[in-house]
Design an enzyme around this catalytic site. Sequence first.
Site, PDB file in Angstrom:
ATOM      1  N   HIS A  94       0.828  -1.212   0.000  1.00 39.84           N
ATOM      2  CA  HIS A  94       0.000   0.000   0.000  1.00 39.84           C
ATOM      3  C   HIS A  94       0.857   1.254   0.000  1.00 39.84           C
ATOM      4  O   HIS A  94       0.936   1.972   0.992  1.00 39.84           O
ATOM      5  CB  HIS A  94      -0.975  -0.029   1.181  1.00 39.84           C
ATOM      6  CG  HIS A  94      -2.059  -1.045   1.017  1.00 39.84           C
ATOM      7  ND1 HIS A  94      -2.041  -2.265   1.656  1.00 39.84           N
ATOM      8  CD2 HIS A  94      -3.179  -1.029   0.237  1.00 39.84           C
ATOM      9  CE1 HIS A  94      -3.126  -2.960   1.295  1.00 39.84           C
ATOM     10  NE2 HIS A  94      -3.821  -2.228   0.440  1.00 39.84           N
ATOM     11  N   ARG A  97       3.158   3.692  -5.441  1.00 44.52           N
ATOM     12  CA  ARG A  97       3.057   2.999  -6.731  1.00 44.52           C
ATOM     13  C   ARG A  97       1.684   2.309  -6.876  1.00 44.52           C
ATOM     14  O   ARG A  97       1.120   2.265  -7.959  1.00 44.52           O
ATOM     15  CB  ARG A  97       4.206   1.990  -6.902  1.00 44.52           C
ATOM     16  CG  ARG A  97       4.445   1.590  -8.362  1.00 44.52           C
ATOM     17  CD  ARG A  97       5.587   0.592  -8.515  1.00 44.52           C
ATOM     18  NE  ARG A  97       6.865   1.103  -8.088  1.00 44.52           N
ATOM     19  CZ  ARG A  97       7.650   1.887  -8.836  1.00 44.52           C
ATOM     20  NH1 ARG A  97       7.286   2.222 -10.053  1.00 44.52           N
ATOM     21  NH2 ARG A  97       8.793   2.325  -8.354  1.00 44.52           N
TER      22      ARG A  97
HETATM   23 ZN   LIG Z   1      -5.863   0.267  -2.599  1.00 48.03          ZN
END
Ligand SMILES: [Zn+2]
Length: 371
Positions: A94, A97
């Site tokens: 998370h 990118r």
């Molecule tokens: Zn997400």
Amino acid sequence: YKINRCKKKKKKNKKIKGSKDMTITKTIYMYFLYIPTYMLPTFDAWQWEPNEMLSCLEHMYHDLGLVKDFNMNPITLKRWLLCIHDNYRNNPFHNFRHCFCVTQMMYSMICLCNLQEKLPQVDILILMTAAVCHDLDHPGYNNTYQINARTELAVRYNDLSPLENHHCAVAFQIFSQPDCNIFSKFDPEAFKQIRQGTITLILATDMARHGEILDSFKQKVDGFDYADEEHVTCLKMVLIKCCDISNEVRPMEVAEPWVDCLLEEYFMQSDREKSEGLPVAPFMDREKVTKPTAQIGFIKFVLIPMFETVMKLFPQIEEAMVQPLRESRDRYEELKQIDDAMNEVQVLQMIQSAEEEEREPDDWREEEVSV
Ligand SMILES: [Zn+2]
Ligand SMILES: *[C@@H]1O[C@H](CO)[C@@H](O)[C@H](O)[C@H]1NC(C)=O
């Protein structure tokens, strides 16, 4: 939560604005002109640096006509995106990118499904902005962990989608800074609409609500009505959900590294859960999960049913998105068969060597005798 001020980072931006950055920008620009791969679900996000991804996002806002139609200050757009970047953490999965990939997939779907002909521009703005903001300041541990560990976030949001509420709150803390507010020229009514729309979409990314949201969409899709606000809201929720979990739509070389990233983040969580005496899910346990087992069920029971439902409305996604999902499912099923066969061989070898060990002394004596 104190947001990372983009003021601080403005300097950093100036620094990279040297001649080297100009060439990069030029290269990207040429790339955009001749091979608009950034419009396709096949786009490979792994080869870009953060400032290149930022330029790409900026380009999408211009290209969709959002900057022009909503009278955005182009410099504010740059500052806003930089601030967004600075408020994603360096998690295995998370991270910025992932934010870029989700937004790039949203952009691809807007193009592929001709959404600009079907939805008002304000909905395009909401879709893109929600995608950009949807995982802001994600701590790398999911809602269940937050709730079980009784973290500050879970306490603040009373266990109700604590992460998604936080991503959204951080997004609007960023907009509350005048130098990052791309909506500064909006009248209060228009801002309210954008705010409500963005909140609804970010909160829809909580996977705990997956069944509820998909069921609601299924009920609308056969008689879908673009004039019905409820229908459109539900469509937007499903679209951001699709983009959020769309890695397996991408080519295998692009998709597979994301599985490693996700497992790394899962393992980080399960290790912590073990050490804190909290319940651990088997699919997050490094002792139990493999890449194929992690993906097969998810592709078969979450991704394909959702994309096939969206396909009823936009048949063009079958070739571009559903077919790659089916191929990925088949590939992981083959990999799983290989894994299973290897495990079987390993078990047989273990039994065999155990038997041999038992027999060994006898064999020795026999050999000695025969010599
Ligand atoms: Zn997400
Ligand atoms: C979050 O983690 C828990 C384990 O703590 C797991 O049971 C749950 O399924 C996970 N949720 C998601 C959406 O991955």
